[in-house]
Design an enzyme around this catalytic site. Structure first.
Site, short mmCIF file in Angstrom:
data_model
loop_
_atom_site.label_atom_id
_atom_site.label_comp_id
_atom_site.label_asym_id
_atom_site.label_seq_id
_atom_site.Cartn_x
_atom_site.Cartn_y
_atom_site.Cartn_z
N ALA A 13 -6.79 -6.34 -7.73
CA ALA A 13 -7.29 -4.98 -7.92
C ALA A 13 -8.01 -4.76 -9.25
CB ALA A 13 -6.14 -3.98 -7.78
N ARG A 24 -22.36 -3.44 -10.59
CA ARG A 24 -23.18 -2.30 -10.17
C ARG A 24 -24.04 -1.77 -11.31
NH1 ARG A 24 -18.78 -1.21 -6.53
NH2 ARG A 24 -17.50 -0.28 -8.17
N CYS A 47 0.85 -3.95 -1.51
CA CYS A 47 1.73 -2.87 -1.06
C CYS A 47 1.86 -2.83 0.46
CB CYS A 47 1.22 -1.52 -1.55
SG CYS A 47 1.06 -1.38 -3.34
N ARG A 74 -22.34 -10.65 -3.98
CA ARG A 74 -22.74 -9.67 -5.00
C ARG A 74 -22.95 -10.34 -6.35
NH1 ARG A 74 -19.98 -7.34 -1.04
NH2 ARG A 74 -20.39 -5.17 -0.49
N VAL A 84 -6.43 -20.21 -14.60
CA VAL A 84 -6.68 -20.28 -16.04
C VAL A 84 -5.38 -20.66 -16.73
CG1 VAL A 84 -7.30 -18.95 -18.10
CG2 VAL A 84 -8.58 -18.63 -15.97
N ASN A 311 -6.59 -0.28 -9.89
CA ASN A 311 -7.98 -0.04 -9.50
C ASN A 311 -8.69 0.88 -10.48
OD1 ASN A 311 -8.82 -1.25 -6.74
ND2 ASN A 311 -6.71 -0.60 -6.40
N TYR A 432 -0.24 27.72 3.28
CA TYR A 432 0.92 28.09 4.10
C TYR A 432 0.51 28.38 5.53
CZ TYR A 432 4.14 31.11 6.55
OH TYR A 432 4.93 31.65 7.53
N TRP A 440 7.79 30.09 1.11
CA TRP A 440 7.93 29.49 -0.21
C TRP A 440 8.06 27.98 -0.03
CZ3 TRP A 440 7.54 31.38 -5.10
CH2 TRP A 440 7.48 32.78 -5.23
N ARG A 448 11.27 27.80 -9.00
CA ARG A 448 11.92 29.09 -9.24
C ARG A 448 13.35 28.90 -9.73
NH1 ARG A 448 11.37 32.88 -4.07
NH2 ARG A 448 12.43 34.33 -5.48
#
Length: 459
Positions: A13, A24, A47, A74, A84, A311, A432, A440, A448
């Protein structure tokens, strides 16, 4: 003018996001990019491995965002199965070994990106490397496990560790017909939650038929005459197993960085500035699971191994190497998981995190439902909230429930990032309708109750 040289260590990633973003912004005539990956795969979702094992997704192709061939198209010189083995910071070069031939060569750089990820915790205990013991860190790990599962009709599995990977793998193996036991060293599973919330997870797992054993310290993997794993031994008991899954957490993989003299933090991760540049090194960058990041709530650095962060780190690094400007300000520690239909979420600080940071706090826990109580299929949800005692600043939120529970934590994640108080949260204009929420929302009910606790605590 000769093109600059960018070298990337790690093909997942952070590393490949950095390479792709830099490409890019700068073409091959201005920036040469060489990336080294010791495995077979690049840009994949680790994941997703538990969901591949369970059969929810096909793999490994479904888990790969971009193949090595696509990166090469690319104009990124991506070298797989190449590791490495040394970073020469003063010389501006790395030494890499071709794992197929054993040959080694040096590659120079103007910009070095370290994306070496994390390594699974694998204590040096008897039998820990025996056949039948599996990690789930890479796609190669997932393939090895699935090769073993192929053609089997269940059996006994022991999962060591009850964090995100542990509970997700417990579900995956349960669905494949295995009798699953999860052993872990904490009193309750999911130590990323406070124990009272972890207890809800344990109760749900027990109800699903998963045996959970808390307070258990692994001492050995016992093997049979064929050398394969046959049981897991703890200080107090032995649990028979046809296969063993290790889910004991991860540590930053910074062996190369440490040998090169780069700065590491308290958790062993690389230390960077907000631009993801390694501190004290103008042309060395790092991102992903090998770094420590700033916790926006406590103000300290911490290690969080999540693909979302990796990422983003890569995007920041690529923008900066490519001539732009970007920063990564920090995290609030948001994560979600599930075991079967039970959803688990947390963001911000746990009670012990707040104490460690020297914060005085109050807590509020409420039970609610995911939708209006009268709406068919409404399911229960428990929300716990921590608030700073004097100011009422939100410090953390944990949620355990079923349908629609986990993603509600994003409300608290945004509030934490904005530095909101729990009183300010009670006025949030959330969506809601009876199928989606009570009048709520459960998060606002918890806010609250936290306001009441703050006022009762006074100074």
């Amino acid at each position: 003018m000769a093109a600059e040289r960018m070298v990337v260590i790690g093909g997942d990633a952070a590393g490949m996001s950095a390479a792709s973003q830099a490409r890019r912004l700068k073409g091959p005539d201005r920036l040469e990019i060489t990336a080294f990956e010791r495995g077979h795969f690049t840009s994949y979702s680790a994941c997703g491995i538990p969901y591949w094992v369970s059969g929810d997704v096909s793999g490994p192709d479904a888990l790969i965002a971009r193949t090595p061939e696509e990166h090469r198209e690319r104009a990124i010189d991506l070298r797989t199965r190449t590791e490495v083995v040394e970073i020469d910071v003063p010389g501006g070069r790395v030494r890499a070994r071709d794992l197929a031939t054993g040959t080694e060569s040096w590659t120079g750089y103007d910009h070095l990106v370290i994306g070496t990820g994390a390594r699974p915790v694998r204590p040096p205990l008897p039998g820990i490397d025996a056949p039948g013991v599996y990690g789930v860190q890479t796609l190669d790990d997932g393939q090895a496990l699935l090769d073993t599962l192929a053609g089997r009709d269940g059996g006994r599995a022991v999962v060591v560790g009850a964090g995100y990977i542990g509970v997700e793998m417990a579900e995956a193996l349960l669905r494949r017909g295995y009798e699953v036991t999860v052993v872990h060293r904490d009193d309750e599973p999911m130590a990323t939650l406070d124990p009272d919330m972890g207890r809800l997870v344990r109760t749900a797992m027990d109800g699903l038929g998963i045996t959970t054993v808390g307070g258990a310290t692994l001492t050995a993997i016992l093997t049979g005459e064929d050398g394969r794993a046959r049981a897991v031994a703890t200080e107090d008991a032995t649990y028979p197993a046809d296969l063993v899954i290790l889910g004991m957490g991860v540590r930053p993989e910074t062996t190369l960085a440490r040998a090169a003299g780069l700065p590491l933090g308290a958790y062993g991760g690389l230390l960077t500035d907000l631009s993801m540049r390694v501190r004290g090194h103008e042309n060395v960058w790092a991102g992903g699971d090998c770094v420590e990041v700033l916790d926006l709530v406590s103000g300290a650095t911490r290690h969080l191994a999540l693909g979302t962060h990796a990422n983003k780190h890569g995007q920041v690094i690529g923008a900066n190497v490519g001539g732009g400007y970007a920063t990564f300000p920090g995290v609030v520690g948001t994560a979600v998981s599930k075991v079967c239909d039970l959803e688990i979420a947390r963001t911000g600080l746990r009670e012990k995190d707040a104490r460690r940071a020297g914060l005085r706090f109050v807590t509020a826990t409420v039970e609610s439902t995911d939708s209006a109580g009268y709406y068919p299929g409404a399911t229960p949800m428990t929300v716990k909230m921590l608030a700073e005692r004097r100011t009422g600043r939100l410090l953390g939120t944990q949620i355990v429930g079923r349908r629609g529970a986990a993603k509600r934590v994003d409300i608290a994640a945004v509030a934490l990032t904005a530095g909101m108080t729990v009183e300010r949260m009670t006025t949030l204009d959330l969506g809601y309708a009876p199928p989606f929420s009570p009048v709520w929302d459960p998060v606002l009910v918890a806010a609250r109750k936290a306001v009441t606790a703050v006022r009762a605590a006074g100074m």
